[in-house]
Design a protein around this motif. Structure first.
Motif, mmCIF file in Angstrom:
data_model
loop_
_atom_site.group_PDB
_atom_site.id
_atom_site.type_symbol
_atom_site.label_atom_id
_atom_site.label_comp_id
_atom_site.label_asym_id
_atom_site.label_seq_id
_atom_site.Cartn_x
_atom_site.Cartn_y
_atom_site.Cartn_z
ATOM 1 N N LYS A 2 0.840 -1.184 0.000
ATOM 2 C CA LYS A 2 0.000 0.000 0.000
ATOM 3 C C LYS A 2 0.879 1.239 0.000
ATOM 4 N N LYS A 3 0.473 2.248 -0.734
ATOM 5 C CA LYS A 3 1.153 3.540 -0.706
ATOM 6 C C LYS A 3 0.424 4.449 0.268
ATOM 7 N N TYR A 4 1.186 5.279 0.957
ATOM 8 C CA TYR A 4 0.525 6.230 1.849
ATOM 9 C C TYR A 4 1.048 7.624 1.586
ATOM 10 N N LEU A 5 0.200 8.574 1.814
ATOM 11 C CA LEU A 5 0.501 9.981 1.573
ATOM 12 C C LEU A 5 0.414 10.733 2.883
ATOM 13 N N LEU A 6 1.523 11.362 3.281
ATOM 14 C CA LEU A 6 1.506 12.185 4.489
ATOM 15 C C LEU A 6 0.919 13.540 4.140
ATOM 16 N N ALA A 7 -0.152 13.881 4.782
ATOM 17 C CA ALA A 7 -0.810 15.163 4.522
ATOM 18 C C ALA A 7 -0.148 16.232 5.372
ATOM 19 N N THR A 8 0.796 16.910 4.814
ATOM 20 C CA THR A 8 1.508 17.943 5.578
ATOM 21 C C THR A 8 0.578 19.077 5.919
ATOM 22 N N LEU A 9 0.930 19.760 6.979
ATOM 23 C CA LEU A 9 0.045 20.769 7.531
ATOM 24 C C LEU A 9 0.559 22.170 7.300
ATOM 25 N N CYS A 10 1.593 22.331 6.495
ATOM 26 C CA CYS A 10 2.206 23.653 6.323
ATOM 27 C C CYS A 10 1.204 24.685 5.836
ATOM 28 N N CYS A 11 0.368 24.302 4.901
ATOM 29 C CA CYS A 11 -0.556 25.285 4.343
ATOM 30 C C CYS A 11 -1.516 25.793 5.401
ATOM 31 N N LEU A 12 -1.854 24.906 6.361
ATOM 32 C CA LEU A 12 -2.774 25.336 7.396
ATOM 33 C C LEU A 12 -2.139 26.325 8.349
ATOM 34 N N LEU A 13 -0.808 26.309 8.443
ATOM 35 C CA LEU A 13 -0.139 27.233 9.339
ATOM 36 C C LEU A 13 -0.191 28.662 8.831
ATOM 37 N N THR A 14 -0.629 28.860 7.606
ATOM 38 C CA THR A 14 -0.719 30.210 7.059
ATOM 39 C C THR A 14 -2.013 30.904 7.457
ATOM 40 N N LEU A 15 -2.892 30.169 8.157
ATOM 41 C CA LEU A 15 -4.129 30.801 8.603
ATOM 42 C C LEU A 15 -3.818 31.947 9.537
ATOM 43 N N GLY A 16 -4.619 32.945 9.521
ATOM 44 C CA GLY A 16 -4.398 34.109 10.376
ATOM 45 C C GLY A 16 -4.417 33.736 11.834
ATOM 46 N N ALA A 17 -3.548 34.399 12.617
ATOM 47 C CA ALA A 17 -3.455 34.102 14.038
ATOM 48 C C ALA A 17 -4.781 34.342 14.744
ATOM 49 N N SER A 18 -5.547 35.302 14.256
ATOM 50 C CA SER A 18 -6.810 35.615 14.914
ATOM 51 C C SER A 18 -7.811 34.473 14.803
ATOM 52 N N ALA A 19 -7.641 33.607 13.788
ATOM 53 C CA ALA A 19 -8.559 32.498 13.595
ATOM 54 C C ALA A 19 -8.158 31.271 14.408
ATOM 55 N N GLN A 20 -6.937 31.265 14.934
ATOM 56 C CA GLN A 20 -6.458 30.088 15.642
ATOM 57 C C GLN A 20 -7.151 29.930 16.987
ATOM 58 N N LYS A 21 -7.633 28.734 17.230
ATOM 59 C CA LYS A 21 -8.255 28.423 18.515
ATOM 60 C C LYS A 21 -7.570 27.206 19.104
ATOM 61 N N TYR A 22 -7.526 27.167 20.425
ATOM 62 C CA TYR A 22 -6.812 26.109 21.125
ATOM 63 C C TYR A 22 -7.747 25.443 22.118
ATOM 64 N N VAL A 23 -7.735 24.115 22.112
ATOM 65 C CA VAL A 23 -8.575 23.360 23.033
ATOM 66 C C VAL A 23 -7.770 22.179 23.550
ATOM 67 N N GLY A 24 -7.919 21.902 24.831
ATOM 68 C CA GLY A 24 -7.183 20.798 25.427
ATOM 69 C C GLY A 24 -7.410 20.749 26.917
ATOM 70 N N GLY A 25 -6.343 20.467 27.652
ATOM 71 C CA GLY A 25 -6.499 20.348 29.089
ATOM 72 C C GLY A 25 -5.201 20.570 29.826
ATOM 73 N N ASP A 26 -5.322 20.797 31.123
ATOM 74 C CA ASP A 26 -4.158 20.799 31.996
ATOM 75 C C ASP A 26 -3.880 19.345 32.348
ATOM 76 N N ILE A 27 -2.838 18.782 31.744
ATOM 77 C CA ILE A 27 -2.524 17.361 31.929
ATOM 78 C C ILE A 27 -1.248 17.204 32.747
ATOM 79 N N SER A 28 -1.107 18.026 33.780
ATOM 80 C CA SER A 28 0.119 18.054 34.560
ATOM 81 C C SER A 28 0.466 16.724 35.228
ATOM 82 N N MET A 29 -0.513 15.853 35.420
ATOM 83 C CA MET A 29 -0.248 14.568 36.061
ATOM 84 C C MET A 29 -0.146 13.405 35.079
ATOM 85 N N LEU A 30 -0.267 13.669 33.778
ATOM 86 C CA LEU A 30 -0.315 12.564 32.824
ATOM 87 C C LEU A 30 0.944 11.706 32.873
ATOM 88 N N LYS A 31 2.100 12.323 32.923
ATOM 89 C CA LYS A 31 3.351 11.545 32.984
ATOM 90 C C LYS A 31 3.353 10.633 34.197
#
Length: 425
Positions: A2-31
């Motif tokens: 099977k052939k696989y194609l890595l979908a690079t994300l460089c083009c998405l990094l050109t989005l304006g900073a104002s549009a960037q949103k961040y979601v996640g968690g405080d995972i300070s105990m994960l390790k």
């Protein structure tokens, strides 16, 4: 083959900073939980690798706290989670960056928990004058950041203090919730400490291609006077920051309507600032400890009630263009395969006390709870635009729900490999 194609994300990094949103968690105990043997699962009970799983749910950012010398904390505080010294944070921060997440660093500037009710000066700094503490803020911040950068754990966001609604480095840096002076401390002292830490950040990254965004983090126990805190802080022009960070727990901070009103105020008053909810949470089996207000009628204390709270919070936050971050606190807590093994309960490891009521994995089974899947709706881009194009990740392949494969996939589909989405054709 099977052939696989890595979908690079460089083009998405050109989005304006104002549009960037961040979601996640405080995972300070994960390790620590991983080291202790915790097993994480999706909602159907399939074992998952936690970083890949959370990324697959649209998460793109993680937060970690840092204490000056947590060995000075009490045994009970350590069991509550006061263990994050610099070496621990370097390892966890690098794992976060290698997995393709952005990294928020939360300086506590204390040996133990800080919040509006306590901001103890680190024991090693306790005899310092205001001038010496101001210099120590610079030296300590700069030294930590230089080590983190060298370790491959460069923060993307930096909190200069944790929940500093009543200041930091008590007693000299203590203020009232509206930013006025107390009998022992002043806004002048607090602003000097903050400016010194910010100066260190700027110096560490002065020759870098980009600088971490700086957060001033407060919470809402007196939300009606909180705008005054920021107004008083604004009188000190050396305190230059990018983001207003807020803790919001309905049990302690009131309704979504009240939060919505406060966000409107901040957006109007500080149009140049982004806003992030850097801590939130709601119980799924018990209320949070000693709640000021109960919301059981709106959000029952159940898995579905927790999901409903997350859904309503996301819906409201999405109406605010300036709100660019949402982080759940301590989502990683589970005692699956640590205390609860094969139907038995064994607390002999003795590294944690009691239960955290608002986790996003069940404490017994390790299964992901419904609220975890709701958070991705805050980040409408599904998180991929926050992944750094040059981030390094392990060589393993994962399904989109975070399950680790034993080798290169042989079935057509979309997978995660080296921190990127990969299409196998």
């Amino acid at each position: 083959m099977k052939k696989y194609l890595l979908a690079t994300l460089c083009c998405l990094l050109t989005l304006g900073a104002s549009a960037q949103k961040y979601v996640g968690g405080d995972i300070s105990m994960l390790k620590k939980f991983i080291d202790e043997g915790a097993v994480y699962k999706d909602k159907d009970g399939n074992t998952v690798e936690p970083y890949a799983f959370m990324k697959a749910q649209g998460w793109n950012s993680m937060r970690v706290r840092l204490f000056v010398d947590p060995t000075k904390a009490t045994d009970n505080e350590k069991k509550e989670g006061v263990i994050q010294d610099l070496e621990y944070v370097k390892a966890l921060g690098k794992a976060i960056k290698d997995a393709g997440f952005s990294f928020m660093l939360d300086f506590h500037y204390s040996d133990t928990w800080t919040d509006p009710g306590k901001h103890a000066t680190p024991s090693a700094w306790s005899s310092m004058t205001v001038a010496q503490l101001t210099q120590q803020m610079y030296d300590y911040t700069k030294s930590c950041l230089e080590e983190l950068v060298s370790a491959g754990a460069t923060p993307d966001f930096i909190q200069v203090g944790n929940e500093i609604t009543t200041g930091l480095l008590w007693n000299t840096g203590k203020v009232n919730s509206d930013g006025t002076d107390t009998s022992t401390g002043s806004m002048k002292n607090l602003a000097g400490y903050l400016a010194s830490g910010i100066s260190a950040i700027n110096d560490v990254f002065k020759n870098a291609g980009s600088k971490p965004k700086i957060i001033i983090h407060t919470e809402l126990h007196y939300s009606e006077v909180l705008p005054n805190f920021y107004a008083n802080l604004a009188k000190y022009p050396d305190v230059k920051y990018d983001i207003i960070g807020l803790s919001y727990y309905p049990d302690y901070h009131g309704t979504l309507t009240a939060l919505n009103s406060l966000l409107n105020t901040f957006e109007t008053t500080y149009p140049d600032k982004q806003i992030m909810i850097v801590e939130t949470g709601y119980g799924f089996e018990w209320s949070l400890p000693e709640p000021k207000t109960q919301y059981k009628n709106q959000y029952p204390i159940s898995e579905e009630g927790q999901r409903t709270f997350a859904q309503k919070l996301v819906e409201m936050l999405n109406k605010h263009d300036k709100v660019t971050g949402l982080y759940w606190w301590y989502p990683e807590y589970t005692l699956n395969n640590i205390v609860f093994k094969n139907g038995n309960e064994d607390w002999s490891k003795n590294f944690t006390s009691g239960y955290w009521n608002a986790a996003l994995f069940h404490y017994k089974t390790g299964k992901a709870l419904a609220a975890l899947y709701e958070l991705k709706n805050f980040n409408t881009s599904s998180g991929v635009n926050a992944v750094k194009a040059d981030s390094k990740a392990d060589e393993a392949w994962y399904t989109l729900d975070g399950r680790k494969l034993t080798g290169t996939p042989t079935v057509k589909g979309i997978y995660i490999h080296q921190g990127k989405k990969a299409v196998v054709r």
